[in-house]
Design a protein around this motif. Structure first.
Motif, PDB file in Angstrom:
ATOM      1  N   CYS A 167       6.906  -3.274  -7.697  1.00  0.00           N
ATOM      2  CA  CYS A 167       5.768  -2.629  -7.019  1.00  0.00           C
ATOM      3  C   CYS A 167       4.511  -3.476  -7.161  1.00  0.00           C
ATOM      4  O   CYS A 167       3.795  -3.723  -6.178  1.00  0.00           O
ATOM      5  N   SER A 168       4.245  -3.932  -8.374  1.00  0.00           N
ATOM      6  CA  SER A 168       2.984  -4.633  -8.621  1.00  0.00           C
ATOM      7  C   SER A 168       2.885  -5.930  -7.832  1.00  0.00           C
ATOM      8  O   SER A 168       1.805  -6.311  -7.373  1.00  0.00           O
ATOM      9  N   GLN A 169       4.025  -6.631  -7.637  1.00  0.00           N
ATOM     10  CA  GLN A 169       3.921  -7.924  -6.955  1.00  0.00           C
ATOM     11  C   GLN A 169       4.198  -7.844  -5.453  1.00  0.00           C
ATOM     12  O   GLN A 169       4.104  -8.847  -4.749  1.00  0.00           O
ATOM     13  N   THR A 170       4.488  -6.639  -4.947  1.00  0.00           N
ATOM     14  CA  THR A 170       4.587  -6.461  -3.490  1.00  0.00           C
ATOM     15  C   THR A 170       3.406  -5.655  -2.961  1.00  0.00           C
ATOM     16  O   THR A 170       3.347  -5.370  -1.761  1.00  0.00           O
ATOM     17  N   GLY A 171       2.493  -5.294  -3.864  1.00  0.00           N
ATOM     18  CA  GLY A 171       1.310  -4.558  -3.428  1.00  0.00           C
ATOM     19  C   GLY A 171       1.572  -3.099  -3.138  1.00  0.00           C
ATOM     20  O   GLY A 171       0.737  -2.421  -2.537  1.00  0.00           O
ATOM     21  N   THR A 172       2.747  -2.594  -3.559  1.00  0.00           N
ATOM     22  CA  THR A 172       3.026  -1.163  -3.423  1.00  0.00           C
ATOM     23  C   THR A 172       2.544  -0.444  -4.681  1.00  0.00           C
ATOM     24  O   THR A 172       2.318  -1.063  -5.722  1.00  0.00           O
ATOM     25  N   ILE A 173       2.389   0.859  -4.578  1.00  0.00           N
ATOM     26  CA  ILE A 173       1.732   1.601  -5.654  1.00  0.00           C
ATOM     27  C   ILE A 173       2.734   2.468  -6.399  1.00  0.00           C
ATOM     28  O   ILE A 173       3.218   3.484  -5.877  1.00  0.00           O
ATOM     29  N   ASN A 174       3.049   2.076  -7.618  1.00  0.00           N
ATOM     30  CA  ASN A 174       3.950   2.863  -8.458  1.00  0.00           C
ATOM     31  C   ASN A 174       3.273   4.188  -8.807  1.00  0.00           C
ATOM     32  O   ASN A 174       2.168   4.215  -9.352  1.00  0.00           O
ATOM     33  N   THR A 175       3.960   5.290  -8.489  1.00  0.00           N
ATOM     34  CA  THR A 175       3.431   6.630  -8.765  1.00  0.00           C
ATOM     35  C   THR A 175       4.457   7.363  -9.620  1.00  0.00           C
ATOM     36  O   THR A 175       5.282   8.139  -9.110  1.00  0.00           O
TER      37      THR A 175
ATOM     38  N   ASP B  81      -7.436  -4.657  -7.387  1.00  0.00           N
ATOM     39  CA  ASP B  81      -6.669  -3.798  -6.489  1.00  0.00           C
ATOM     40  C   ASP B  81      -5.984  -2.669  -7.251  1.00  0.00           C
ATOM     41  O   ASP B  81      -5.617  -2.813  -8.425  1.00  0.00           O
ATOM     42  N   LEU B  82      -5.767  -1.581  -6.539  1.00  0.00           N
ATOM     43  CA  LEU B  82      -5.046  -0.444  -7.107  1.00  0.00           C
ATOM     44  C   LEU B  82      -3.624  -0.850  -7.479  1.00  0.00           C
ATOM     45  O   LEU B  82      -2.913  -1.454  -6.674  1.00  0.00           O
ATOM     46  N   ALA B  83      -3.212  -0.518  -8.706  1.00  0.00           N
ATOM     47  CA  ALA B  83      -1.865  -0.851  -9.175  1.00  0.00           C
ATOM     48  C   ALA B  83      -0.982   0.380  -9.303  1.00  0.00           C
ATOM     49  O   ALA B  83       0.225   0.307  -9.084  1.00  0.00           O
ATOM     50  N   THR B  84      -1.593   1.509  -9.658  1.00  0.00           N
ATOM     51  CA  THR B  84      -0.775   2.697  -9.907  1.00  0.00           C
ATOM     52  C   THR B  84      -1.599   3.959  -9.717  1.00  0.00           C
ATOM     53  O   THR B  84      -2.837   3.942  -9.814  1.00  0.00           O
TER      54      THR B  84
ATOM     55  N   GLY C 211       0.801  -1.225   0.000  1.00  0.00           N
ATOM     56  CA  GLY C 211       0.000   0.000   0.000  1.00  0.00           C
ATOM     57  C   GLY C 211       0.829   1.266   0.000  1.00  0.00           C
ATOM     58  O   GLY C 211       0.304   2.355  -0.273  1.00  0.00           O
ATOM     59  N   ASP C 212       2.136   1.162   0.299  1.00  0.00           N
ATOM     60  CA  ASP C 212       3.004   2.345   0.247  1.00  0.00           C
ATOM     61  C   ASP C 212       3.075   2.873  -1.188  1.00  0.00           C
ATOM     62  O   ASP C 212       3.141   2.098  -2.150  1.00  0.00           O
ATOM     63  N   LYS C 213       3.107   4.196  -1.311  1.00  0.00           N
ATOM     64  CA  LYS C 213       3.255   4.820  -2.634  1.00  0.00           C
ATOM     65  C   LYS C 213       4.746   5.049  -2.890  1.00  0.00           C
ATOM     66  O   LYS C 213       5.465   5.577  -2.049  1.00  0.00           O
ATOM     67  N   ILE C 214       5.174   4.632  -4.079  1.00  0.00           N
ATOM     68  CA  ILE C 214       6.580   4.779  -4.464  1.00  0.00           C
ATOM     69  C   ILE C 214       6.671   5.694  -5.676  1.00  0.00           C
ATOM     70  O   ILE C 214       6.195   5.348  -6.768  1.00  0.00           O
ATOM     71  N   GLY C 215       7.257   6.875  -5.485  1.00  0.00           N
ATOM     72  CA  GLY C 215       7.445   7.803  -6.591  1.00  0.00           C
ATOM     73  C   GLY C 215       8.573   7.337  -7.492  1.00  0.00           C
ATOM     74  O   GLY C 215       9.571   6.786  -7.027  1.00  0.00           O
ATOM     75  N   LEU C 216       8.398   7.550  -8.785  1.00  0.00           N
ATOM     76  CA  LEU C 216       9.410   7.132  -9.757  1.00  0.00           C
ATOM     77  C   LEU C 216       9.556   8.229 -10.805  1.00  0.00           C
ATOM     78  O   LEU C 216       8.608   8.530 -11.534  1.00  0.00           O
ATOM     79  N   ILE C 217      10.736   8.844 -10.849  1.00  0.00           N
ATOM     80  CA  ILE C 217      11.012   9.869 -11.858  1.00  0.00           C
ATOM     81  C   ILE C 217      12.247   9.431 -12.628  1.00  0.00           C
ATOM     82  O   ILE C 217      13.371   9.491 -12.132  1.00  0.00           O
TER      83      ILE C 217
END
Length: 594
Positions: A81-89, A174-177, A61-67
Motif C-alpha cells: 500500500c505504502s509504495q503504490t500510494g494506496t491507503i491502508n485502512t 502524503d497520507l499513508a494510513t 489513493g484507493d482505500k484498502i481495508g485490512l482485517i
C-alpha cells in the motif's frame, strides 16, 4: 537512517537492504512450524504484491481495508500500500457491524483483505451496496482471490518502471494510513497519518533501547493499532527479526521458543504474567515457598538507583539468583526490555519487574501522535517509575492553564478524515494538539499523567471505552434509570446501575416477587439477573472489548442536589466513584472478580 527528508515508509525496505541479510526478517507459525522470510524474500514479496495492485487496477489513493491477525502478510499488504500510494485502512477483527459499515462508507473503501471466513462473511454483509469492489483473502477461501494468487500475478508481470515512477512521486507528507478510533459522537473517527508522522516517531524512538540487528522481537499486540505498528517499523529500521505470536494464549510458549530481546505490551498482559507467577508461587512448599515470597516482598519495595541501601541490594542480589532468574527464563531468557503503553501501569507491578532485572519501559502516546509522546528509556538515568518518561527528541509538550498536555511535532496527525470540525477542536491555530489528558513534568524531565480531561478511558488491555455511548444504550431499557460505565485501567468494563424502581416494582408484582424497598430489592437475585439480561442485550451491539462484564445495582438515584450530577444532568464521575467504593471493590477486588 538519520534523516527524514522525504523518507517514506517503503524506504524502510530500501534501508533494510543496506543491513546484514537475515534468514528470519519475519517469521510466523504455519502448521506448527516457524515459517521464516529472509530479507530478500520479504522485499521481493512486497514488490510482487505491489505489481499485482497495479495490474488489477488498484489506483493511487484507493482505500484498502485490512482485517487480520498479526502475520507476515500484514506487512506485505502494508508496504505494498505504502509504495503504490494506496491507503491502508486496518481494522480490529472484533469491530462491530455498526462501526464497520460506518468505516466502509466514510473511508470509501474500494478493496478488502480478510484473514478468515468469518471476517469475510461480516465484511461481505456490511459492504453490500457500498464502494467495495473486491474482497481478497489471506488464506484460501472459496470464491475469493487470495494473496498468494496476487503475488503470483505480480511475479508474472512485474511493472517495475511504473512502480518506481509512483514511488518517486510520493512525498513523506502524503497520507499513508487511516486509523479509525472511537469517538464521542458514536462513530469512529479516521485519524490521518502521513509517512512523515510514522518516520519521525521511529527516529525519535531509535535510541529507546540499544537495538542490535541480531535481536528478535515478539509481536502480539494488534498491528492495526498505531502502537505495535510503529514499533514494527522501528524493528525493521534497525534490521531486527520480528516473530509473530500464534495467539495471546500461546505467548508463554512462543516466548520460550523465540527467546526475544524485546516486546511491547499493555499493562493487562503484564498483570496476567504477574498473576500467573504468583499463582505458581503459592503452590510451592517448604523453603522454595519461603524464598519465593521473600523475593516478592523485596521486589514490591524496590526503589531505583540503590535508594534502599546496601543491605536491600545485597538481599536483592540473592533473590535475583534464586528466584527472579526463573522469571527471566519464563520470558525466554534474553529479554532486554519490555515496552508498556496503552494505559497506566500499576506502580507495584513496575517495581517488582525492575527488581527482577526486567526493565519495563512505560510510555505515553495517542493514535493522533503516531503514537509516542514520551517514553522511559533503557538507560537508568532516563527511567522513573510512576512516570511515562522523558519527552521524545523531536516532540514539544506544553501544559494549558488546566494542566492539559498539548503536543506539537512532526508526529501529530494530519487531522480527522472528513471531519475538519473535529480536527479544529483538538489542533489549535498554532498547531498544538490538545490530548485531553492532564499531566505535569517531574524533575523538569519526566512526564507524569495525573488525570483525564475527557471522559473516554482505557482498560488495562489498552482498549478505548467511550462510556456515554454505552450508558445511553443501557438507559434505553425500561429496567434501567441511570448507568455509569467504569473500568479505567481495570481488566474489563463494568457498570453501576440504578434500576428504574417504579417499573421494577410492577415487574416484581407480576412475577410474585416481594417488593419492600429499593435497598432490599437490589439484592434480589431474580431482579439482578433480569437487569443483567438487559445489559447483555446492549452488549450484542458493542465490540468485544466494550462489553459490560459485571454490574452492581445501586439503591439511590444520582441527583444534582447530592452533587452527583451537573445542572446539565451530566454525571460527576469522580464523585459517584468515591461514593460507591464498596460497589467498585465488589466488582474488581472481590474473590469473584474476573
Amino acid at each position: 537512517m538519520d534523516s527524514i527528508e522525504n523518507f517514506r515508509l517503503f524506504d524502510f525496505l530500501h534501508h533494510l537492504k543496506k543491513l546484514p541479510a537475515k534468514s528470519d526478517t519475519l517469521a510466523a507459525k504455519e502448521n506448527g512450524v516457524w515459517r521464516k522470510y529472509s530479507t530478500d524474500e520479504y522485499i521481493d514479496t512486497v514488490n510482487a504484491l505491489s505489481y499485482a495492485f497495479l495490474d488489477i487496477g488498484i489506483q493511487r489513493g484507493d482505500k484498502i481495508g485490512l482485517i487480520s491477525n498479526n502475520r507476515p502478510e500484514w506487512n506485505f499488504i502494508d508496504y505494498a500500500c505504502s509504495q503504490t500510494g494506496t491507503i491502508n485502512t486496518p481494522l480490529y477483527p472484533t469491530i462491530s457491524e455498526h462501526d464497520l459499515k460506518h468505516v466502509i462508507g466514510d473511508a470509501d473503501i474500494k478493496y478488502f483483505f480478510v484473514a478468515n471466513e468469518e471476517i469475510y462473511e461480516r465484511v461481505k454483509s456490511c459492504a453490500a451496496n457500498s464502494s467495495v469492489i473486491e474482497i481478497f483473502s489471506i488464506p484460501k477461501i472459496k470464491g475469493l482471490r487470495n494473496i498468494q494468487e496476487l503475488i503470483a500475478i505480480g511475479k508474472k508481470n512485474p511493472q517495475v518502471e511504473k512502480l518506481e515512477a509512483i514511488k518517486k512521486s510520493i512525498k513523506n507528507s502524503d497520507l499513508a494510513t487511516l486509523i479509525y478510533t472511537s469517538g464521542t459522537t458514536g462513530n469512529p473517527k479516521g485519524v490521518m497519518l502521513s509517512h512523515n508522522n510514522f518516520v519521525s516517531n521511529v527516529l525519535a524512538c531509535k535510541d529507546l533501547c540499544p537495538f542490535e540487528s541480531d535481536w528478535r522481537a515478539l509481536s502480539f499486540l494488534p498491528l492495526n493499532h498505531v502502537y505495535e505498528r510503529m514499533l514494527s517499523y522501528l524493528y525493521i529500521s534497525r534490521g531486527m527479526s520480528v516473530y509473530y505470536a500464534e495467539s495471546l494464549e500461546k505467548i508463554g510458549e512462543n516466548l520460550k521458543e523465540v527467546k526475544p530481546h524485546i516486546f511491547v505490551t499493555v499493562p493487562r498482559l503484564l498483570e496476567k504474567v504477574y498473576e500467573k507467577i504468583v499463582a505458581t508461587g503459592t503452590q510451592l512448599e517448604g523453603i522454595k515457598r519461603v524464598f519465593f515470597f521473600w523475593a516478592l516482598k523485596l521486589g514490591l519495595k524496590y526503589e531505583q538507583h540503590g535508594a534502599n541501601g546496601w543491605w536491600y541490594e545485597f538481599q536483592l542480589k540473592i533473590v535475583n539468583k534464586l528466584v527472579f532468574s526463573k522469571w527471566r527464563e519464563a520470558l525466554g531468557g534474553n529479554i532486554v526490555a519490555i515496552v508498556s503503553g496503552g494505559s497506566a501501569l500499576q506502580i507495584p507491578l513496575a517495581r517488582v519487574f525492575h527488581a527482577a532485572r526486567i526493565k519495563i519501559l512505560e510510555g505515553y502516546g495517542l493514535t493522533e501522535t503516531s503514537p509516542v509522546v514520551a517514553v522511559n528509556n533503557y538507560a537508568d538515568e532516563n527511567i522513573m517509575i510512576g512516570t511515562v518518561g522523558p519527552i521524545v527528541s523531536n516532540v514539544q509538550v506544553k501544559f494549558s492553564d488546566e494542566g492539559e498536555i498539548c503536543v506539537k511535532g512532526p508526529n501529530v496527525m494530519m487531522g480527522y478524515y472528513n471531519r475538519p470540525d473535529l480536527t479544529a477542536e483538538v489542533i489549535d491555530s498554532d498547531g498544538w494538539f490538545h490530548t485531553g489528558d492532564i499531566g505535569t513534568l517531574v524533575d523538569n524531565k519526566f512526564l507524569k499523567i495525573t488525570d483525564r480531561k475527557k471522559e473516554m478511558f482505557k482498560t488495562s488491555g489498552g482498549k478505548y471505552i467511550t462510556p456515554q455511548i454505552t450508558e445511553n444504550k443501557l438507559k434505553g431499557s425500561r429496567f434501567i434509570e441511570q448507568a455509569m460505565v467504569i473500568g479505567e485501567n481495570e481488566k474489563f468494563p463494568a457498570a453501576f446501575v440504578v434500576p428504574a424502581f417504579a417499573f421494577i416494582k410492577t415487574w416484581c408484582e407480576k412475577h410474585n416477587i416481594p417488593y419492600t424497598n429499593s435497598f432490599d430489592i437490589i439484592k434480589n437475585e431474580q431482579v439482578r439477573a433480569r437487569v443483567m439480561k438487559e445489559v447483555e442485550i446492549v452488549n450484542k451491539d458493542l465490540s468485544q472489548h466494550e462489553r459490560i462484564k459485571k454490574i452492581e445495582l445501586l439503591s439511590d438515584e444520582w441527583t444534582i442536589e447530592k452533587g452527583e450530577m451537573t445542572p446539565k444532568l451530566s454525571l460527576k464521575r469522580k464523585i459517584i466513584l468515591n461514593g460507591n467504593k464498596d460497589a467498585y471493590d465488589k466488582i474488581y477486588r472481590s474473590e469473584n472478580a474476573l
